[in-house]
Design a protein around this motif. Structure first.
Motif, PDB file in Angstrom:
ATOM      1  N   ILE A 237      40.328  36.565  38.739  1.00  0.00           N
ATOM      2  CA  ILE A 237      40.710  37.329  39.939  1.00  0.00           C
ATOM      3  C   ILE A 237      41.585  36.479  40.851  1.00  0.00           C
ATOM      4  N   ASN A 238      41.221  35.222  40.999  1.00  0.00           N
ATOM      5  CA  ASN A 238      41.987  34.324  41.868  1.00  0.00           C
ATOM      6  C   ASN A 238      43.405  34.110  41.353  1.00  0.00           C
ATOM      7  N   ARG A 239      43.549  33.958  40.026  1.00  0.00           N
ATOM      8  CA  ARG A 239      44.891  33.750  39.461  1.00  0.00           C
ATOM      9  C   ARG A 239      45.744  35.011  39.611  1.00  0.00           C
ATOM     10  N   LEU A 240      45.146  36.161  39.362  1.00  0.00           N
ATOM     11  CA  LEU A 240      45.906  37.402  39.487  1.00  0.00           C
ATOM     12  C   LEU A 240      46.303  37.645  40.947  1.00  0.00           C
ATOM     13  N   TYR A 241      45.392  37.339  41.862  1.00  0.00           N
ATOM     14  CA  TYR A 241      45.705  37.507  43.284  1.00  0.00           C
ATOM     15  C   TYR A 241      46.812  36.540  43.709  1.00  0.00           C
ATOM     16  N   ASP A 242      46.736  35.308  43.215  1.00  0.00           N
ATOM     17  CA  ASP A 242      47.768  34.321  43.546  1.00  0.00           C
ATOM     18  C   ASP A 242      49.110  34.729  42.973  1.00  0.00           C
ATOM     19  N   PHE A 243      49.092  35.361  41.799  1.00  0.00           N
ATOM     20  CA  PHE A 243      50.346  35.813  41.193  1.00  0.00           C
ATOM     21  C   PHE A 243      50.960  36.951  42.004  1.00  0.00           C
ATOM     22  N   ALA A 244      50.106  37.840  42.512  1.00  0.00           N
ATOM     23  CA  ALA A 244      50.590  38.986  43.288  1.00  0.00           C
ATOM     24  C   ALA A 244      50.917  38.611  44.732  1.00  0.00           C
TER      25      ALA A 244
END
Length: 338
Positions: A237-244
């Motif tokens: 979740i953290n990686r996807l949020y950081d990507f977005a």
């Protein structure tokens, strides 16, 4: 201008405090995993009775967890070259860790569902698959990585290319392993449910007790895919949020990310490694050296010595035999009924 400088200084100070907290959480979690996985490795090396093929897979899982935790503790390097070496090592062994869980799932599935006894012949293939895949993903991970400005985590880059490669080379195979393990354990449990129903239909009490004992152990193993989910859900979740949302960090999410991911080795060592065989081996060693008067005051010790082995190190072979025998006894009745 003075107010702006003061605000910038306060923000930098808070950022430094947050980084120190994250470093402390990550180091503590990795240290616990290092201790747990090292314990399993030590047990395998000390106790000859554990050196069976099934537990050998657990041993290599523990080795991968141990080195993954070690290089995680060694994070926060001060120069670019060290960061480069750290990224290669941590990524390599962390990927190898969850890939070893798929070899355990494959072994159980092939033995219980397909009734094959040739799993030991896959030893070399398992090593080629785990270490080869880990190497390929690690090399691909290094493409486009910027190590010129190392920080708390070497595997995080500000560029979108690095983030995409990280998702492809780590999180894609990770969730592939989670799905494979989940599907495999589902099929194994379904097989045991069918065997239990067949045993009940035959009123064969010996078959019922064997299969139910096997099923009891497998019911616990059915939760093993949750270890990977629990360890890496927040990180994903953290990686996807950081990507977005590049440049915008959620502090509490980062704590959960670092903490649970760092505990993967500890979770694996408890679930896969600390089974009845290990406990019994430890109990036997204690029994050899403890005075008799102390042993009488430890009922747990005698219970561990007499406990039947229904977990990974024996069930891989025993469950196949019991299920096959049950199926063979039921098949004639089924054909007559048809």
């Amino acid at each position: 201008m003075a107010a702006s400088a003061l605000a910038a200084s306060a923000a930098a100070s808070q950022s430094m405090k947050n980084r120190e907290i994250l470093d402390a959480v990550g180091t503590t979690a990795a240290a616990l995993s290092l201790a747990g996985s090292s314990f399993i490795v030590l047990c395998y090396l000390l106790f000859r009775e554990l050196r069976k093929f099934s537990f050998k897979l657990v041993y290599f899982l523990a080795v991968a967890d141990m080195l993954c935790s070690l290089f995680t503790i060694m994070g926060g390097p001060a120069n670019a070259f060290y960061c480069f070496a750290h990224d290669y090592s941590a990524h390599f062994f962390c990927v190898a860790s969850f890939l070893w869980t798929t070899t355990i799932a494959f072994t159980l599935h092939r033995t219980v569902v397909k009734h094959k006894t040739d799993v030991e012949e896959f030893g070399f293939i398992f090593h080629l698959y785990v270490w080869g895949t880990s190497l390929v993903t690690t090399v691909l991970r290094s493409i486009g990585s910027d190590y010129g400005r190392p920080g708390t985590w070497c595997w995080i880059q500000q560029g979108s290319t690095g983030k995409i490669l990280h998702l492809i080379t780590f999180y894609l195979p990770l969730w592939g392993a989670i799905l494979y393990n989940g599907f495999t354990y589902y099929q194994v449990n379904r097989m045991l449910n069918n065997a239990t129903r067949m045993a009940v239909g035959m009123s064969d009490r010996s078959s019922q007790s064997d299969v139910r004992a096997d099923k009891k152990a497998f019911n616990r193993w059915g939760y093993y895919p949750l270890i990977l989910i629990g360890s890496w859900a927040f990180a994903t979740i953290n990686r996807l949020y950081d990507f977005a949302n590049p440049g915008h960090k959620i502090f509490w999410l980062s704590i959960l990310d670092i903490g649970f991911a760092g505990l993967m080795g500890l979770f694996n060592s408890i679930a896969y490694g600390l089974n009845s065989s290990v406990r019994r081996a430890i109990a036997e060693r204690i029994d050899m050296y403890l005075p008799e008067r102390i042993k009488r005051s430890l009922p747990t010790l005698s219970r561990l010595r007499s406990q039947q082995e229904n977990e990974l190190t024996s069930l891989i072979v025993e469950s196949n035999n019991s299920i096959t025998e049950t199926t063979m006894r039921v098949t004639p009745r089924s054909s007559l009924a048809g």
